[in-house]
Write an enzyme that holds these catalytic residues in place. Structure first.
Site, PDB file in Angstrom:
ATOM      1  N   CYS A  99       0.860  -1.184   0.000  1.00 22.44           N
ATOM      2  CA  CYS A  99       0.000   0.000   0.000  1.00 22.44           C
ATOM      3  C   CYS A  99       0.898   1.236   0.000  1.00 22.44           C
ATOM      4  O   CYS A  99       2.123   1.105  -0.106  1.00 22.44           O
ATOM      5  CB  CYS A  99      -0.976  -0.004   1.178  1.00 22.44           C
ATOM      6  SG  CYS A  99      -0.245   0.191   2.817  1.00 22.44           S
ATOM      7  N   ASP A 149      -8.342   3.367   1.989  1.00 22.63           N
ATOM      8  CA  ASP A 149      -7.264   3.658   2.932  1.00 22.63           C
ATOM      9  C   ASP A 149      -7.844   4.282   4.203  1.00 22.63           C
ATOM     10  O   ASP A 149      -8.343   5.408   4.175  1.00 22.63           O
ATOM     11  CB  ASP A 149      -6.262   4.614   2.280  1.00 22.63           C
ATOM     12  CG  ASP A 149      -4.990   4.763   3.083  1.00 22.63           C
ATOM     13  OD1 ASP A 149      -4.983   4.451   4.293  1.00 22.63           O
ATOM     14  OD2 ASP A 149      -3.994   5.213   2.497  1.00 22.63           O
TER      15      ASP A 149
END
Length: 155
Positions: A8, A123
């Site tokens: 990520c 996120d």
């Protein structure tokens, strides 16, 4: 041994969650010796930092201990070291491919693309919704394990 790297942006929320969830699921299915999981970041913003406290707290509530995990950046060498490099969103995939370059042998995909509802894992750094991220990561890791080991699929 199937080697998986979860990726990520900062490697402090989503990808560490996936790393610890995947390891736990694999162990519980007796597949720990057949898999290896790690996580990394597409940026160096958080390099060396621990798992973000709300993400770490959620992992601990689920019986997983992220102590000692620190953010590390994705490197070009990871493209040869891992069988699967799994990003959390479309931006991660673009950055992963840019970092790895054309010589990477790893299969690059998004985590939720392994499920029946492909898409991005939001996120929680921005959304503040760690529970939804947990649910998406868990669904993605389960689908990934089922795809890699269909003979050991959890019913």
């Amino acid at each position: 041994m199937i080697r998986i790297l979860f990726v990520c942006l900062g490697n402090i929320c989503r990808s560490p969650m996936a790393e610890f969830v995947f390891r736990d699921m694999a162990e519980k299915r007796g597949l720990g010796g057949q898999t290896a999981a790690a996580s990394a970041a597409t940026s160096s913003y958080e390099a060396g930092n621990p798992v973000y406290p709300p993400a770490a707290a959620l992992l601990r509530r689920q019986g997983l201990d992220p102590a000692g995990k620190r953010s590390v950046p994705l490197t070009q060498a990871d493209g040869a070291a891992y069988d699967h490099i799994i990003g959390m969103d479309a931006a991660n995939l673009r950055d992963i491919r840019r970092i790895l370059g054309p010589g990477a042998r790893a299969r690059v995909s998004r985590l939720l693309d392994w499920t029946a509802r492909p898409g991005d894992v939001a996120d929680p750094w921005y959304t503040g919704d760690f529970e939804t991220t947990w649910n998406d990561v868990s669904a993605g890791c389960e689908a990934l394990l089922n795809a890699l080991f269909p003979e050991n699929e959890k019913m």
